[in-house]
Design an enzyme around this catalytic site. Structure first.
Site, PDB file in Angstrom:
ATOM      1  N   THR A 153       0.867  -1.188   0.000  1.00 59.90           N
ATOM      2  CA  THR A 153       0.000   0.000   0.000  1.00 59.90           C
ATOM      3  C   THR A 153       0.893   1.223   0.000  1.00 59.90           C
ATOM      4  O   THR A 153       1.840   1.314   0.772  1.00 59.90           O
ATOM      5  CB  THR A 153      -0.968   0.053   1.175  1.00 59.90           C
ATOM      6  OG1 THR A 153      -1.980  -0.912   0.949  1.00 59.90           O
ATOM      7  CG2 THR A 153      -1.650   1.396   1.305  1.00 59.90           C
ATOM      8  N   GLY A 198     -11.084  -2.085   0.825  1.00 57.90           N
ATOM      9  CA  GLY A 198     -10.600  -1.613   2.123  1.00 57.90           C
ATOM     10  C   GLY A 198     -10.810  -0.119   2.320  1.00 57.90           C
ATOM     11  O   GLY A 198     -11.686   0.503   1.699  1.00 57.90           O
TER      12      GLY A 198
HETATM   13  N1  ASP Z   1      -5.174  -0.459   4.011  1.00 62.28           N
HETATM   14  C1  ASP Z   1      -5.066  -1.417   2.930  1.00 62.28           C
HETATM   15  C2  ASP Z   1      -6.334  -2.232   2.861  1.00 62.28           C
HETATM   16  O1  ASP Z   1      -6.850  -2.628   3.896  1.00 62.28           O
HETATM   17  C3  ASP Z   1      -3.946  -2.369   3.075  1.00 62.28           C
HETATM   18  C4  ASP Z   1      -2.614  -1.799   3.462  1.00 62.28           C
HETATM   19  O2  ASP Z   1      -2.494  -0.666   3.880  1.00 62.28           O
HETATM   20  O3  ASP Z   1      -1.601  -2.522   3.325  1.00 62.28           O
HETATM   21  O4  ASP Z   1      -6.775  -2.518   1.765  1.00 62.28           O
END
Ligand code: ASP
Length: 307
Positions: free
Chosen positions: A174, A204
């Site tokens: 991310t 997400g």
């Molecule tokens: N926040 C992102 C999600 O839940 C994942 C991440 O930050 O690695 O899709």
């Protein structure tokens, strides 16, 4: 002229030092440095915070080690489904895409949504159709195939686990950026492949305004971590709300938002920049791939929590 600042991240979570080789660490640093330079070049040339965060995130999306764009994790079906968001704190305005496939740079699509439609969030097939109609670059499935993500996926499939990308000792992802330009305007952008082995069109926090991404005239915020908890905490907006309603400075507001996330049992971190060019990067896990630069400070790249 305001103090300019740019902060970027490449994901937060349990980054085990034992699983990190010097070569891999150098590679991650290279990816972060390139993104910081891409975004900073824009600000130094008197470009906008919005152009800066887009340039930084495009660079991170193109870098195969981060979980966004090219390096996106695999879903349960062995595909890549990506989410992205960009927000201009000056107007304010925002654009986001969710559940998109084959788009080379989802953050560019998010910006197109912001600038050319009356909507904020487009998803799935409709978002793809919109991208095609606007001639946005797409790539075949092979482009998104990276071996480490495939192994991670096989591992998650075998154990029947739906795995956040932060799960140790796997590489993490991310990506995001937050910037303040010379006019004191703020912008934030975030892009992700979500979580390995995700099913049923799971989306997400990343493309949800105020959860994974937010910018107004007080601060710009991009989050990374277990998205469901950032949605419950409305974490990106929470930073701004604490500044506005409690009169807190950026560092205290951002720290309290992560404390709130911890109370919700969420794991992750955020990067935030305010209109004075201050930068905050709190997280509640072992590390967060991150970098920052301001017109008064040299570029910094970091991975682990300070000892
Ligand atoms: N926040 C992102 C999600 O839940 C994942 C991440 O930050 O690695 O899709």
């Amino acid at each position: 002229m305001s103090k300019m600042a740019l902060a970027i991240h490449g994901g937060a979570g349990t980054i085990l030092r034992s699983a990190m080789t010097p070569e891999l660490e150098a590679e991650y640093r290279r990816g972060l440095e390139a993104a910081l330079k891409a975004g900073w070049d824009v600000l130094q040339n008197r470009g906008s915070a919005l152009d800066s965060v887009e340039a930084a995130v495009v660079s991170l999306e193109d870098f195969p080690l981060f979980n966004a764009g090219r390096g996106s994790v695999f879903t349960h079906e062995g595909t890549n489904e990506m989410d992205a968001c960009i927000m201009d704190g000056r107007t304010p305005d925002a654009g986001a895409v969710a559940f998109v496939r084959s788009i080379k740079n989802p953050v560019r699509l998010a910006r197109l949504v912001m600038e050319t439609t009356d909507h904020i969030l487009l998803a799935g097939e409709g978002a793809k159709q919109f991208a095609d109609e606007n001639g946005l670059a797409t790539e075949p499935d092979e482009y998104f195939f990276t071996e480490h993500r495939w192994l991670q996926y096989q591992d998650a499939l075998a154990s029947g686990r739906i795995q956040l990308d932060h799960a140790a000792p796997k590489p993490m992802g991310t990506v995001g950026a937050a910037a303040c330009d010379a006019n004191g305007h703020l912008a934030a952008a975030t892009s992700t492949g979500g979580m390995t082995n995700k099913k049923f069109g799971r989306v997400g926090d990343t493309p949800i305004i105020g959860s994974g991404t937010y910018a107004d005239d007080l601060c710009a915020v991009s989050c990374t971590g277990h998205g469901e908890y950032f949605m419950l905490g409305v974490t990106a907006f929470d930073v701004s709300a604490r500044m506005k309603y409690k009169g807190l400075g950026l560092a205290d507001a951002a720290a309290q938002s992560i404390e709130h996330l911890t109370a919700l049992k969420g794991e992750g971190g955020l990067i935030a920049v305010d209109r004075e060019g201050n930068v905050a990067m709190p997280f509640n896990c072992e590390g967060m791939y991150r970098g920052w630069i301001t017109s008064e400070d040299d570029a910094h790249i970091d991975i682990y929590a300070p000892d």
